[in-house]
Design a protein around this motif. Sequence first.
Motif, PDB file in Angstrom:
ATOM      1  N   THR A  42       0.834  -1.199   0.000  1.00 15.22           N
ATOM      2  CA  THR A  42       0.000   0.000   0.000  1.00 15.22           C
ATOM      3  C   THR A  42       0.871   1.252   0.000  1.00 15.22           C
ATOM      4  O   THR A  42       2.011   1.211   0.481  1.00 15.22           O
ATOM      5  CB  THR A  42      -0.940   0.004   1.222  1.00 15.22           C
ATOM      6  OG1 THR A  42      -1.801   1.141   1.126  1.00 15.22           O
ATOM      7  CG2 THR A  42      -0.171   0.090   2.528  1.00 15.22           C
ATOM      8  N   ASP A  44       0.698   5.568   0.773  1.00 15.78           N
ATOM      9  CA  ASP A  44       0.012   6.808   1.130  1.00 15.78           C
ATOM     10  C   ASP A  44       1.002   7.953   1.086  1.00 15.78           C
ATOM     11  O   ASP A  44       2.112   7.848   1.617  1.00 15.78           O
ATOM     12  CB  ASP A  44      -0.614   6.713   2.533  1.00 15.78           C
ATOM     13  CG  ASP A  44      -1.976   6.040   2.491  1.00 15.78           C
ATOM     14  OD1 ASP A  44      -2.880   6.581   1.838  1.00 15.78           O
ATOM     15  OD2 ASP A  44      -2.127   4.972   3.107  1.00 15.78           O
ATOM     16  N   HIS A  51      -2.408  17.440   4.382  1.00 22.55           N
ATOM     17  CA  HIS A  51      -2.695  16.328   5.293  1.00 22.55           C
ATOM     18  C   HIS A  51      -2.224  16.579   6.711  1.00 22.55           C
ATOM     19  O   HIS A  51      -2.582  15.866   7.638  1.00 22.55           O
ATOM     20  CB  HIS A  51      -2.033  15.049   4.773  1.00 22.55           C
ATOM     21  CG  HIS A  51      -2.454  14.702   3.386  1.00 22.55           C
ATOM     22  ND1 HIS A  51      -1.746  15.104   2.288  1.00 22.55           N
ATOM     23  CD2 HIS A  51      -3.531  14.027   2.916  1.00 22.55           C
ATOM     24  CE1 HIS A  51      -2.356  14.666   1.186  1.00 22.55           C
ATOM     25  NE2 HIS A  51      -3.431  14.016   1.547  1.00 22.55           N
ATOM     26  N   ASN A  69      -0.443   4.125   6.747  1.00 22.60           N
ATOM     27  CA  ASN A  69      -0.052   2.934   5.992  1.00 22.60           C
ATOM     28  C   ASN A  69      -0.253   1.660   6.806  1.00 22.60           C
ATOM     29  O   ASN A  69      -0.740   0.651   6.295  1.00 22.60           O
ATOM     30  CB  ASN A  69       1.406   3.054   5.539  1.00 22.60           C
ATOM     31  CG  ASN A  69       1.567   3.924   4.305  1.00 22.60           C
ATOM     32  OD1 ASN A  69       1.279   3.483   3.199  1.00 22.60           O
ATOM     33  ND2 ASN A  69       1.994   5.158   4.492  1.00 22.60           N
ATOM     34  N   ASP A  72      -3.791   0.576   6.558  1.00 22.41           N
ATOM     35  CA  ASP A  72      -4.145  -0.160   5.335  1.00 22.41           C
ATOM     36  C   ASP A  72      -3.708  -1.619   5.420  1.00 22.41           C
ATOM     37  O   ASP A  72      -4.404  -2.520   4.944  1.00 22.41           O
ATOM     38  CB  ASP A  72      -3.475   0.491   4.110  1.00 22.41           C
ATOM     39  CG  ASP A  72      -4.175   1.772   3.678  1.00 22.41           C
ATOM     40  OD1 ASP A  72      -5.416   1.815   3.733  1.00 22.41           O
ATOM     41  OD2 ASP A  72      -3.471   2.724   3.279  1.00 22.41           O
ATOM     42  N   SER A 214     -10.843   6.100   6.466  1.00 23.06           N
ATOM     43  CA  SER A 214     -10.002   7.274   6.226  1.00 23.06           C
ATOM     44  C   SER A 214     -10.791   8.375   5.524  1.00 23.06           C
ATOM     45  O   SER A 214     -10.574   9.559   5.765  1.00 23.06           O
ATOM     46  CB  SER A 214      -8.785   6.888   5.390  1.00 23.06           C
ATOM     47  OG  SER A 214      -9.180   6.254   4.196  1.00 23.06           O
TER      48      SER A 214
ATOM     49  N   ASP B  27      -7.514  -1.647  -0.113  1.00 24.02           N
ATOM     50  CA  ASP B  27      -6.556  -0.908   0.703  1.00 24.02           C
ATOM     51  C   ASP B  27      -5.121  -1.186   0.294  1.00 24.02           C
ATOM     52  O   ASP B  27      -4.233  -0.392   0.567  1.00 24.02           O
ATOM     53  CB  ASP B  27      -6.753  -1.269   2.186  1.00 24.02           C
ATOM     54  CG  ASP B  27      -8.046  -0.704   2.730  1.00 24.02           C
ATOM     55  OD1 ASP B  27      -8.110   0.521   2.880  1.00 24.02           O
ATOM     56  OD2 ASP B  27      -8.991  -1.467   2.967  1.00 24.02           O
ATOM     57  N   ASP B 120      -1.455   6.363  -4.556  1.00 23.13           N
ATOM     58  CA  ASP B 120      -2.201   7.413  -3.871  1.00 23.13           C
ATOM     59  C   ASP B 120      -2.131   8.670  -4.726  1.00 23.13           C
ATOM     60  O   ASP B 120      -1.068   9.022  -5.229  1.00 23.13           O
ATOM     61  CB  ASP B 120      -1.576   7.675  -2.489  1.00 23.13           C
ATOM     62  CG  ASP B 120      -2.483   8.474  -1.577  1.00 23.13           C
ATOM     63  OD1 ASP B 120      -3.685   8.615  -1.896  1.00 23.13           O
ATOM     64  OD2 ASP B 120      -2.002   8.951  -0.540  1.00 23.13           O
ATOM     65  N   THR B 122      -2.968  12.676  -4.477  1.00 21.25           N
ATOM     66  CA  THR B 122      -3.344  13.734  -3.545  1.00 21.25           C
ATOM     67  C   THR B 122      -3.044  15.080  -4.188  1.00 21.25           C
ATOM     68  O   THR B 122      -2.409  15.149  -5.232  1.00 21.25           O
ATOM     69  CB  THR B 122      -2.559  13.627  -2.215  1.00 21.25           C
ATOM     70  OG1 THR B 122      -1.209  14.025  -2.459  1.00 21.25           O
ATOM     71  CG2 THR B 122      -2.574  12.225  -1.662  1.00 21.25           C
TER      72      THR B 122
END
Lengths: 323, 323
Positions: A42, A44, A51, A69, A72, A214, B27, B120, B122
């Motif tokens: 995963t 992020d 954030h 993370n 996840d 989330s 996820d 991801d 963002t």
Amino acid sequence: MNEFEFIASQLKPLAGSFAGALNLEDDAAILTPEKGQEFVVTTDALTAGIHFFATDPPRLIAQKCLRVNLSDIAAMGAAPYCYSLALMLPEQTSQGWLSEFCDGLRADQNDHNVHLSGGDTTSTNGPLSVAITMIGTVPAGKAVKRSTARIGDDIWVTGTIGDAAMGLQALKGALPTIDAAARHALVRRYHVPQPRNRIAPTLRHVATSAIDISDGLAADLGHICTASGVGAQVSASKIPVSDHVLSLLNTSAITFETILSGGDDYELMFTANPDKVKKINILSKDLNLKISKIGRLTADLEVGFINQDGRMLTFSSNGFRHF
Amino acid sequence: MNEFEFIASQLKPLAGSFAGALNLEDDAAILTPEKGQEFVVTTDALTAGIHFFATDPPRLIAQKCLRVNLSDIAAMGAAPYCYSLALMLPEQTSQGWLSEFCDGLRADQNDHNVHLSGGDTTSTNGPLSVAITMIGTVPAGKAVKRSTARIGDDIWVTGTIGDAAMGLQALKGALPTIDAAARHALVRRYHVPQPRNRIAPTLRHVATSAIDISDGLAADLGHICTASGVGAQVSASKIPVSDHVLSLLNTSAITFETILSGGDDYELMFTANPDKVKKINILSKDLNLKISKIGRLTADLEVGFINQDGRMLTFSSNGFRHF
């Protein structure tokens, strides 16, 4: 301190005893699967000003980046294994800042038995950004997915919902009447989520699907429903909230919709066959972790919430609709 | 277009037939190791204004971001498997830009048989940043590391050295006398590196160590020497340069040191026992890829370059020293 000095003095100790990291001296790390295991992966990415606040303590920023993370990995029913860290640093980043940031990583690595495997440190003309790719291990075929929920399953959530979103509101000054203790508790939930990795090994045996919260409870339940081709009906009164959030609701400082749509809680939501109720209640006691049954999956493809006053709300990607 | 629409319309097709990506709806992705294989993992982060120009064509930015990672996978002797994409986008990023960026990813995915596994997306208040974590597969125990070079090994490099660094100089306007054709060729080397993944499967059988040349030939040879506890002696005249770079050297527009210290070539440098010369020359012919023997590893811990005029240069982290 240049990139190589930072890697040698601060990052190498975070790779520690993980042989596959090759002491952070190679082009890539090596992951050696154990027999019968597979990996989950995963990513992020978190950016200052989006954030987290650039002025947040570096230790908390590090922990938030790792924990989203870790969350996840937990949602897949997997165990954390290692992570790759991409660090995009503004020129003026101080040695002290980096040192505290690494302290935060170290503390959470120790708590979750996960190691740094590699990554990249570069400079940026913009805000600090951190992208973490975390790898977990799970017995082959046993990862818990979003797409395998079944009609009739119960819907469960861990912990309490809405605290992090209210913490963010408090930080933004949107909750002027809140007392100092409540403010502190809620802001802490926003700053340092508590990923539910302890439940992951059991999740594999009880859950038909799982996700970490989330985007907000309503949106994330929507993700499970979309992926599994089911609907859901939730009793709003069964959604667990903290005393602080309850006070805010009781004084009408916030509406229940804001709890349902507020993100950043990083609690787990999972679905399970109704015959698992007893097992889940025992698990809750064993882990000393509140796990609440909030509703049931339906054949009707809507995600509906029955409000405290008996009215029905439905949630779509455009938000809530009242009936 | 919001994040979810972008994922559905542009990113899901890039996950394509890779089942482990779970259609980008979960996820985490699932990596299922084949029997006898292990994974290698690398991360590179690139930011506009640092690693590329914000105005560069989005297709080229995408390809550069993928290729620097592909190059690390090649340097380990591994085959590309999948990658995770963290995309930090400025608010004003247009749909057209994203679409072209994804076209660039798609073209390179097809060329290298690698799939998007997740990531991801963002927003950022700063410049565009892209962090890619790429995963490759390699037979267990066969990854080519930096730390396993041996005294007496030959030092080899693929392709030609210095083009990308000169392309960057040309873009910065530092090479005013260069002709249009040379400028185009060198800038292209800077924009779109050609990672040497085709050589990777054989690299495992001939090389004692390998690295991709991203920091510059001298620095990267230093990395191998440090990791392996050896030194090196290189004949500067044997370092392969393109005709364009040769012209620049002949007209004294640049010095040979700039070739040795210029990064971004993404050629491979590897070491091999002298008994592998014939095999490497055959490989070069088979792949239609120039592979040049440039020197030998020594017990003396310095990295030395014998200049064209017979003088010795040594390279340390502080740069070159003349003797």
